[in-house]
Design an enzyme around this catalytic site. Structure first.
Site, PDB file in Angstrom:
ATOM      1  N   LYS A 100      14.965  12.884 -12.789  1.00 47.19           N
ATOM      2  CA  LYS A 100      14.913  11.510 -13.296  1.00 47.19           C
ATOM      3  C   LYS A 100      13.734  11.440 -14.248  1.00 47.19           C
ATOM      4  O   LYS A 100      12.629  11.869 -13.911  1.00 47.19           O
ATOM      5  CB  LYS A 100      14.730  10.485 -12.183  1.00 47.19           C
ATOM      6  CG  LYS A 100      14.635   9.059 -12.749  1.00 47.19           C
ATOM      7  CD  LYS A 100      14.770   7.997 -11.698  1.00 47.19           C
ATOM      8  CE  LYS A 100      13.450   7.694 -11.033  1.00 47.19           C
ATOM      9  NZ  LYS A 100      13.537   6.481 -10.189  1.00 47.19           N
TER      10      LYS A 100
ATOM     11  N   ARG B 119      18.254   3.064  -4.451  1.00 45.27           N
ATOM     12  CA  ARG B 119      17.815   4.205  -3.629  1.00 45.27           C
ATOM     13  C   ARG B 119      16.512   3.908  -2.905  1.00 45.27           C
ATOM     14  O   ARG B 119      16.236   4.420  -1.830  1.00 45.27           O
ATOM     15  CB  ARG B 119      17.790   5.503  -4.427  1.00 45.27           C
ATOM     16  CG  ARG B 119      16.784   5.641  -5.570  1.00 45.27           C
ATOM     17  CD  ARG B 119      15.390   5.937  -5.063  1.00 45.27           C
ATOM     18  NE  ARG B 119      14.610   6.758  -5.942  1.00 45.27           N
ATOM     19  CZ  ARG B 119      13.290   6.649  -6.060  1.00 45.27           C
ATOM     20  NH1 ARG B 119      12.625   5.697  -5.417  1.00 45.27           N
ATOM     21  NH2 ARG B 119      12.632   7.474  -6.844  1.00 45.27           N
TER      22      ARG B 119
ATOM     23  N   HIS C 116      10.599  -7.541  -8.464  1.00 44.77           N
ATOM     24  CA  HIS C 116      11.974  -7.118  -8.752  1.00 44.77           C
ATOM     25  C   HIS C 116      12.617  -6.376  -7.578  1.00 44.77           C
ATOM     26  O   HIS C 116      13.778  -6.611  -7.226  1.00 44.77           O
ATOM     27  CB  HIS C 116      11.949  -6.224  -9.995  1.00 44.77           C
ATOM     28  CG  HIS C 116      13.262  -5.659 -10.370  1.00 44.77           C
ATOM     29  ND1 HIS C 116      14.290  -6.428 -10.867  1.00 44.77           N
ATOM     30  CD2 HIS C 116      13.749  -4.392 -10.307  1.00 44.77           C
ATOM     31  CE1 HIS C 116      15.341  -5.663 -11.094  1.00 44.77           C
ATOM     32  NE2 HIS C 116      15.041  -4.425 -10.760  1.00 44.77           N
ATOM     33  N   GLN C 117      11.854  -5.470  -6.964  1.00 47.40           N
ATOM     34  CA  GLN C 117      12.445  -4.633  -5.904  1.00 47.40           C
ATOM     35  C   GLN C 117      12.699  -5.407  -4.602  1.00 47.40           C
ATOM     36  O   GLN C 117      13.491  -4.980  -3.766  1.00 47.40           O
ATOM     37  CB  GLN C 117      11.505  -3.459  -5.552  1.00 47.40           C
ATOM     38  CG  GLN C 117      11.142  -2.561  -6.710  1.00 47.40           C
ATOM     39  CD  GLN C 117      12.305  -1.717  -7.185  1.00 47.40           C
ATOM     40  OE1 GLN C 117      13.213  -1.392  -6.418  1.00 47.40           O
ATOM     41  NE2 GLN C 117      12.314  -1.370  -8.452  1.00 47.40           N
TER      42      GLN C 117
ATOM     43  N   MET D 193       6.580   0.580   0.888  1.00 49.59           N
ATOM     44  CA  MET D 193       7.432   1.088  -0.192  1.00 49.59           C
ATOM     45  C   MET D 193       6.783   0.989  -1.574  1.00 49.59           C
ATOM     46  O   MET D 193       7.287   1.551  -2.533  1.00 49.59           O
ATOM     47  CB  MET D 193       8.756   0.308  -0.199  1.00 49.59           C
ATOM     48  CG  MET D 193       9.523   0.369   1.114  1.00 49.59           C
ATOM     49  SD  MET D 193       9.848   2.031   1.708  1.00 49.59           S
ATOM     50  CE  MET D 193      10.877   2.671   0.404  1.00 49.59           C
ATOM     51  N   GLY D 194       5.684   0.255  -1.682  1.00 50.07           N
ATOM     52  CA  GLY D 194       5.121   0.019  -3.010  1.00 50.07           C
ATOM     53  C   GLY D 194       4.211   1.129  -3.495  1.00 50.07           C
ATOM     54  O   GLY D 194       4.065   1.345  -4.696  1.00 50.07           O
TER      55      GLY D 194
ATOM     56  N   ASP E 104       3.218   4.380  -4.677  1.00 51.62           N
ATOM     57  CA  ASP E 104       3.878   5.579  -5.203  1.00 51.62           C
ATOM     58  C   ASP E 104       3.015   6.279  -6.243  1.00 51.62           C
ATOM     59  O   ASP E 104       3.506   7.079  -7.019  1.00 51.62           O
ATOM     60  CB  ASP E 104       5.243   5.199  -5.803  1.00 51.62           C
ATOM     61  CG  ASP E 104       5.125   4.132  -6.881  1.00 51.62           C
ATOM     62  OD1 ASP E 104       3.994   3.669  -7.162  1.00 51.62           O
ATOM     63  OD2 ASP E 104       6.156   3.755  -7.461  1.00 51.62           O
TER      64      ASP E 104
ATOM     65  N   GLY F 228       7.330   5.306   2.221  1.00 50.62           N
ATOM     66  CA  GLY F 228       8.412   5.633   1.277  1.00 50.62           C
ATOM     67  C   GLY F 228       7.848   5.836  -0.115  1.00 50.62           C
ATOM     68  O   GLY F 228       7.605   4.877  -0.852  1.00 50.62           O
TER      69      GLY F 228
HETATM   70  P1  NAD Z   1       7.153  -6.202  -9.850  1.00 47.42           P
HETATM   71  O1  NAD Z   1       6.191  -6.023 -10.982  1.00 47.42           O
HETATM   72  O2  NAD Z   1       8.440  -6.871 -10.102  1.00 47.42           O
HETATM   73  O3  NAD Z   1       6.418  -6.965  -8.644  1.00 47.42           O
HETATM   74  C1  NAD Z   1       5.119  -6.607  -8.261  1.00 47.42           C
HETATM   75  C2  NAD Z   1       4.799  -7.162  -6.897  1.00 47.42           C
HETATM   76  O4  NAD Z   1       3.447  -6.788  -6.548  1.00 47.42           O
HETATM   77  C3  NAD Z   1       4.844  -8.683  -6.831  1.00 47.42           C
HETATM   78  O5  NAD Z   1       5.176  -9.078  -5.517  1.00 47.42           O
HETATM   79  C4  NAD Z   1       3.399  -9.058  -7.147  1.00 47.42           C
HETATM   80  O6  NAD Z   1       3.056 -10.349  -6.685  1.00 47.42           O
HETATM   81  C5  NAD Z   1       2.679  -7.973  -6.370  1.00 47.42           C
HETATM   82  N1  NAD Z   1       1.317  -7.742  -6.857  1.00 47.42           N
HETATM   83  C6  NAD Z   1       0.921  -7.611  -8.138  1.00 47.42           C
HETATM   84  N2  NAD Z   1      -0.408  -7.409  -8.187  1.00 47.42           N
HETATM   85  C7  NAD Z   1      -0.848  -7.422  -6.899  1.00 47.42           C
HETATM   86  C8  NAD Z   1      -2.117  -7.261  -6.305  1.00 47.42           C
HETATM   87  N3  NAD Z   1      -3.218  -7.064  -7.032  1.00 47.42           N
HETATM   88  N4  NAD Z   1      -2.198  -7.316  -4.955  1.00 47.42           N
HETATM   89  C9  NAD Z   1      -1.077  -7.502  -4.201  1.00 47.42           C
HETATM   90  N5  NAD Z   1       0.152  -7.659  -4.711  1.00 47.42           N
HETATM   91  C10 NAD Z   1       0.260  -7.612  -6.052  1.00 47.42           C
HETATM   92  O7  NAD Z   1       7.357  -4.740  -9.261  1.00 47.42           O
HETATM   93  P2  NAD Z   1       8.598  -4.160  -8.441  1.00 47.42           P
HETATM   94  O8  NAD Z   1       9.575  -3.584  -9.390  1.00 47.42           O
HETATM   95  O9  NAD Z   1       9.045  -5.134  -7.426  1.00 47.42           O
HETATM   96  O10 NAD Z   1       7.895  -2.902  -7.729  1.00 47.42           O
HETATM   97  C11 NAD Z   1       6.922  -3.111  -6.724  1.00 47.42           C
HETATM   98  C12 NAD Z   1       6.207  -1.810  -6.447  1.00 47.42           C
HETATM   99  O11 NAD Z   1       7.134  -0.855  -5.929  1.00 47.42           O
HETATM  100  C13 NAD Z   1       5.581  -1.148  -7.676  1.00 47.42           C
HETATM  101  O12 NAD Z   1       4.279  -0.735  -7.319  1.00 47.42           O
HETATM  102  C14 NAD Z   1       6.451   0.054  -7.942  1.00 47.42           C
HETATM  103  O13 NAD Z   1       5.745   1.108  -8.545  1.00 47.42           O
HETATM  104  C15 NAD Z   1       6.895   0.395  -6.536  1.00 47.42           C
HETATM  105  N6  NAD Z   1       8.129   1.181  -6.451  1.00 47.42           N
HETATM  106  C16 NAD Z   1       8.185   2.143  -5.503  1.00 47.42           C
HETATM  107  C17 NAD Z   1       9.321   2.905  -5.370  1.00 47.42           C
HETATM  108  C18 NAD Z   1       9.412   3.951  -4.298  1.00 47.42           C
HETATM  109  O14 NAD Z   1      10.347   4.745  -4.302  1.00 47.42           O
HETATM  110  N7  NAD Z   1       8.507   3.974  -3.362  1.00 47.42           N
HETATM  111  C19 NAD Z   1      10.420   2.692  -6.216  1.00 47.42           C
HETATM  112  C20 NAD Z   1      10.364   1.654  -7.154  1.00 47.42           C
HETATM  113  C21 NAD Z   1       9.194   0.894  -7.261  1.00 47.42           C
END
Ligand code: NAD
Length: 321
Positions: free
Chosen positions: A67, A110, A137-138, A219-220, A222, A292
């Protein structure tokens, strides 16, 4: 070669297919059949973009590829999603390019499937309250996938930006579940399953806030430096992950490992639980934590499923290459 455009993915692959693909590939990783190659992620010095590759090979399904994509912060102004990704699959017998698949929706599916797999295998069977930390978004994908794993009767939500919580409330409403926005003390005390999906660089949920028997899916986190929960919470939990190497370096466990309070040997691959070579949760009171981190093999697994479905449904674009 086959092309499956981004716009076709929603009509091809749903949560059930993503769940099956991800559960199978986690199992293949734990049995040594599938492995990820080292991740590349670079700030390219243009458009403030972060760009990279996640790749691997699954000998059981013969999914081979990568990817490619990343984060372009200026995309929103252009009417595009900031996160952009595309999956490239190769024929494992010949090395020829097999498919190019839009990877944006697949990534959300996924990622939600991974935490849902963890809930299936690690959460208490009687879990009733789902806690959501994060409303980006997620988050809606995460909530929908989680809701299929237990008979939840309520969703609690917390977000760093409270104005975004309406997104969680709407999704819970669509699932027919009551929603309440709460502080983190209530979240930790009442939720049986907590999903964190934020881009935080500081711990949000602290050890003293979480009650016994909770399952947490982080999950966040990464990337190096990100963090969603207190290291003491990590240290006190039974730890599971998609891949130990990523968990210890770019996942939620990175901080506890760096401080020396958790060793890599304490982190269990979720695939071992799926394969029944590890018992998973062994008591009603232990806290289980799934880190995750997101592995390339998940992307290859869902993209391969999308290609098969696209061929079957006649929407695959075939080109000579
Ligand atoms: P997004 O930008 O749509 O949302 C971000 C989220 O984080 C919101 O809830 C926001 O309020 C919060 N946030 C922002 N700054 C913050 C801070 N300083 N303290 C606490 N919360 C804060 O992003 P998304 O697309 O929902 O993705 C969220 C996270 O998931 C990203 O970090 C992304 O890299 C990660 N992600 C992980 C995987 C995985 O496989 N583990 C896959 C996709 C995305």
């Amino acid at each position: 070669m086959i092309i499956v455009p981004e716009k076709e993915i929603a009509g091809l692959l749903g949560r059930a297919e993503a769940f099956e693909a991800v559960e199978n590939v986690f199992a293949a990783m734990a049995s040594g059949q599938a492995y990820n190659f080292p991740v590349i992620r670079e700030a390219i010095g243009h458009a403030d973009a972060l760009y990279g590759f996640k790749s691997g090979f699954d000998r059981s399904s013969l999914a081979l590829g990568l990817k490619s994509g990343g984060y372009w912060p200026g995309n929103a102004e252009k009417g595009l999603t900031n996160h952009q990704s595309t999956v490239f699959l190769f024929d494992a017998d010949t090395g020829r390019a097999r498919a190019v698949v839009g990877g944006n929706l697949l990534t959300a599916l996924r990622t939600a499937a991974a935490s849902a797999v963890s809930i299936k295998h690690l959460a208490r069977k009687d879990a009733k309250v789902l806690g959501m930390i994060g409303a980006g978004h997620q988050s809606t994908f995460q909530m929908r996938a989680a809701a299929e794993q237990r008979d939840f009767d309520k969703v609690l939500g917390w977000n760093f930006h409270p104005e975004m919580l309406s997104r969680l409330e709407e999704t819970a409403g669509e699932l027919g579940l009551p929603f309440e926005s709460v502080d983190l003390d209530r979240m930790g005390a009442e939720a049986d399953v907590i999903i964190s999906i934020t881009s935080s660089f500081d711990p949000i949920l602290m050890a003293h806030q979480v009650g016994p028997g909770t399952h947490i899916a982080c999950m966040g986190t990464d990337t190096k430096g990100k963090q969603e929960v207190d290291v003491e919470l990590v240290a006190g939990a039974t730890l599971f992950t998609d891949e130990v190497a990523q968990s210890a370096t770019i996942g939620e466990c990175q901080h506890a490992v760096a401080k020396g309070i958790v060793s890599r040997d304490n982190i269990i691959e979720i695939g071992a639980v799926i394969n029944a070579t590890h018992p998973g949760r062994t008591s009603e009171s232990e806290i289980t934590l799934f880190d995750g981190t997101g592995v390339g093999l998940q992307d290859l697994a869902v993209a391969s499923a999308a290609v098969e479905l696209a061929i079957r449904k006649g929407v695959a674009i075939e080109v000579d290459f």
